[in-house]
Design a protein around this motif. Sequence first.
Motif, PDB file in Angstrom:
ATOM      1  N   UNK A 134      90.265 -81.706  19.772  1.00  0.00           N
ATOM      2  CA  UNK A 134      91.489 -80.848  19.568  1.00  0.00           C
ATOM      3  C   UNK A 134      91.089 -79.501  19.080  1.00  0.00           C
ATOM      4  N   UNK A 135      91.797 -78.588  19.424  1.00  0.00           N
ATOM      5  CA  UNK A 135      91.304 -77.047  19.235  1.00  0.00           C
ATOM      6  C   UNK A 135      91.408 -76.886  17.775  1.00  0.00           C
ATOM      7  N   UNK A 136      92.282 -77.682  16.953  1.00  0.00           N
ATOM      8  CA  UNK A 136      92.366 -77.272  15.274  1.00  0.00           C
ATOM      9  C   UNK A 136      90.873 -77.994  14.860  1.00  0.00           C
ATOM     10  N   UNK A 137      90.445 -79.097  15.651  1.00  0.00           N
ATOM     11  CA  UNK A 137      89.098 -79.669  14.916  1.00  0.00           C
ATOM     12  C   UNK A 137      88.093 -78.925  15.332  1.00  0.00           C
ATOM     13  N   UNK A 138      87.969 -78.367  16.420  1.00  0.00           N
ATOM     14  CA  UNK A 138      86.926 -77.251  16.849  1.00  0.00           C
ATOM     15  C   UNK A 138      86.858 -76.158  15.801  1.00  0.00           C
ATOM     16  N   UNK A 139      88.138 -75.513  15.637  1.00  0.00           N
ATOM     17  CA  UNK A 139      88.244 -74.479  14.554  1.00  0.00           C
ATOM     18  C   UNK A 139      87.518 -74.991  13.115  1.00  0.00           C
ATOM     19  N   UNK A 140      88.022 -76.011  12.710  1.00  0.00           N
ATOM     20  CA  UNK A 140      87.550 -76.678  11.413  1.00  0.00           C
ATOM     21  C   UNK A 140      86.265 -76.744  11.482  1.00  0.00           C
ATOM     22  N   UNK A 141      85.539 -77.531  12.419  1.00  0.00           N
ATOM     23  CA  UNK A 141      84.011 -77.609  12.536  1.00  0.00           C
ATOM     24  C   UNK A 141      83.461 -76.416  12.336  1.00  0.00           C
ATOM     25  N   UNK A 142      83.803 -75.383  13.124  1.00  0.00           N
ATOM     26  CA  UNK A 142      83.026 -73.915  13.259  1.00  0.00           C
ATOM     27  C   UNK A 142      83.066 -73.279  11.741  1.00  0.00           C
ATOM     28  N   UNK A 143      84.312 -73.330  11.197  1.00  0.00           N
ATOM     29  CA  UNK A 143      84.435 -72.622   9.848  1.00  0.00           C
ATOM     30  C   UNK A 143      83.644 -73.391   8.753  1.00  0.00           C
ATOM     31  N   UNK A 144      83.659 -74.875   8.880  1.00  0.00           N
ATOM     32  CA  UNK A 144      82.733 -75.618   7.940  1.00  0.00           C
ATOM     33  C   UNK A 144      81.241 -75.427   8.193  1.00  0.00           C
ATOM     34  N   UNK A 145      80.992 -75.252   9.655  1.00  0.00           N
ATOM     35  CA  UNK A 145      79.175 -75.084   9.805  1.00  0.00           C
ATOM     36  C   UNK A 145      78.818 -73.579   9.287  1.00  0.00           C
ATOM     37  N   UNK A 146      79.758 -72.685   9.482  1.00  0.00           N
ATOM     38  CA  UNK A 146      79.679 -71.332   8.881  1.00  0.00           C
ATOM     39  C   UNK A 146      79.493 -71.330   7.385  1.00  0.00           C
ATOM     40  N   UNK A 147      80.317 -71.942   6.796  1.00  0.00           N
ATOM     41  CA  UNK A 147      80.117 -72.028   5.050  1.00  0.00           C
ATOM     42  C   UNK A 147      78.878 -72.594   5.003  1.00  0.00           C
TER      43      UNK A 147
END
Length: 159
Positions: A134-147
């Motif tokens: 899902x797009x929401x999961x993609x967004x969450x993964x990217x934010x978590x990876x950056x953090x």
Amino acid sequence: METYYRELVGFLSARLGNRQVAEDVAHDAYVRVLERSGDTEIAHPRAFLYRTALNLVIDGHRRSVLRQAEPLEVLDNDERYQDPALQQAVDQGQRLELMRRALDELPAACRDCFLLRKLEGLSHPEIATRLNLSRALVEKHIVNAMKHCRVRMREWESL
């Protein structure tokens, strides 16, 4: 707080005129807010997130204006624009290795989302389609990876 992501990207897109830049600013804002939220509770998370994003836009604009205002002779003599010294090249290689290590610590889906966004420049919907997420999961993964990468790089560089 992740519920505000799409809204924030839309808000930034309208002001910046570029959705990809808006997504990058939103990611950076989320990372900053997430890093800060560990210290104390944020009373108004949505307002704080928007203010953080706007501050990033303003800071980026100021840096751009300053670079444009520098006379050419200053740029020619500025050490930042010279070929990097051997030590700088070594430091950069070490930083890249640390970044690779930080990425290796992430779950595969999180790492894949981050790399598709940052290295291949795919949009969130493109990543979601490619990875069947899902797009929401993609967004969450990217934010978590950056953090995760920011935190690990700071930890390792302070050693």
